[in-house]
Design a protein around this motif. Structure first.
Motif, PDB file in Angstrom:
ATOM      1  N   ARG A 247       0.830  -1.202   0.000  1.00  0.00           N
ATOM      2  CA  ARG A 247       0.000   0.000   0.000  1.00  0.00           C
ATOM      3  C   ARG A 247       0.869   1.259   0.000  1.00  0.00           C
ATOM      4  O   ARG A 247       0.573   2.228  -0.705  1.00  0.00           O
ATOM      5  CB  ARG A 247      -0.916   0.003   1.223  1.00  0.00           C
TER       6      ARG A 247
ATOM      7  N   ASN B 148       0.830   3.993  -3.047  1.00  0.00           N
ATOM      8  CA  ASN B 148       0.620   5.418  -2.766  1.00  0.00           C
ATOM      9  C   ASN B 148       1.777   6.270  -3.286  1.00  0.00           C
ATOM     10  O   ASN B 148       1.575   7.376  -3.800  1.00  0.00           O
ATOM     11  CB  ASN B 148       0.443   5.645  -1.267  1.00  0.00           C
TER      12      ASN B 148
ATOM     13  N   GLU C 188      -7.873  -3.356   0.420  1.00  0.00           N
ATOM     14  CA  GLU C 188      -7.170  -2.586   1.453  1.00  0.00           C
ATOM     15  C   GLU C 188      -6.032  -1.768   0.858  1.00  0.00           C
ATOM     16  O   GLU C 188      -5.852  -0.593   1.184  1.00  0.00           O
ATOM     17  CB  GLU C 188      -6.638  -3.524   2.533  1.00  0.00           C
TER      18      GLU C 188
ATOM     19  N   SER D  75      -7.525   1.120  -1.059  1.00  0.00           N
ATOM     20  CA  SER D  75      -8.482   1.942  -0.306  1.00  0.00           C
ATOM     21  C   SER D  75      -9.846   1.981  -1.004  1.00  0.00           C
ATOM     22  O   SER D  75     -10.447   3.031  -1.186  1.00  0.00           O
ATOM     23  CB  SER D  75      -7.948   3.365  -0.116  1.00  0.00           C
TER      24      SER D  75
END
Length: 231
Positions: A88, A92, A174, A177
């Motif tokens: 994640r 990002n 997850e 998001s």
């Protein structure tokens, strides 16, 4: 606390989980972060590569993601897998790069909900006992990579995380998001596109797409560890 000098020796007595290694790194065994990177390099690469096409920039994003993860290890509390948490961060960071270049393709675009199951993409296994067949399979992998690259970014990243990298629907949601239904819908559409593109040519080679070879793994690990090791 004393830092482990040989990450290989540090784990030879057993096979600690990623979460256990992360905890040991937090407690001062900085060299074990190299073990985590080597374990997860392929998965991080594939997640970043789904969003960033330039290979040099992919490695740069990976390095930055690892440095961010290391500096924020205190925020990892073990509520999810360490790999999910790390991927994640990498996703990002890749999105941030795209925003900075003013060419972000939004991953939260509105999607229909006309799909309520993931379905199965049937891949026929093939034996490759001879060099010619191995060459053919490698050509097919390149064809797969080209077809995946042609997908819209929201669908490509879901396909990469779910099919190529092996994350579950929940883990993919997850990382991105978003919700699981959106993941299922995008995965269904990505699979449909590949079926049209590949037709009967597809074999059991999807897991080999976007390999992250040893020399690149060494380069990323060395660059990160050099920045983590005090001069």
């Amino acid at each position: 606390m004393e830092t482990a000098r040989d990450p290989g020796k540090a784990v030879e007595t057993g096979s600690p989980s990623d979460e256990e290694l992360a905890d040991r790194v937090k407690k001062g065994e900085t060299a074990l972060f190299e073990v985590l990177m080597r374990r997860l390099n392929v998965r991080v690469y594939r997640a970043v590569r789904a969003l960033v096409s330039d290979e040099a920039e992919v490695e740069d994003v990976m390095q930055q993601a690892y440095l961010l993860a290391f500096s924020h290890l205190g925020q990892f509390e073990g509520h999810s897998k360490f790999s999910t948490w790390l991927i994640r961060i990498a996703v990002n960071e890749a999105l941030l790069r795209l925003r900075q270049r003013n060419r972000l393709v939004a991953l939260d675009e509105r999607e229909g909900s006309d799909v309520d199951s993931e379905g199965d993409m049937k891949l026929e296994g093939r034996n490759t006992p001879d060099p010619e067949r191995r060459a053919y399979d490698r050509e097919l992998v390149r064809f797969l990579e080209s077809a995946i690259d042609a997908l819209p970014a929201p669908h490509k990243v879901v396909l990469m995380l779910r099919e190529v990298d092996g994350l579950s629907t929940a883990e993919t949601a997850e990382v991105l998001s978003t919700n699981e239904e959106t993941v299922r819908t995008r995965l269904h559409r990505a699979r449909a596109f590949l079926r049209e593109e590949l037709d009967a040519r597809i074999g059991g080679q999807l897991h080999e797409a976007f390999s992250f070879h040893a020399t690149r793994c060494d380069r990323v690990v060395a660059a990160v560890m050099a920045r983590l090791t005090p001069s």
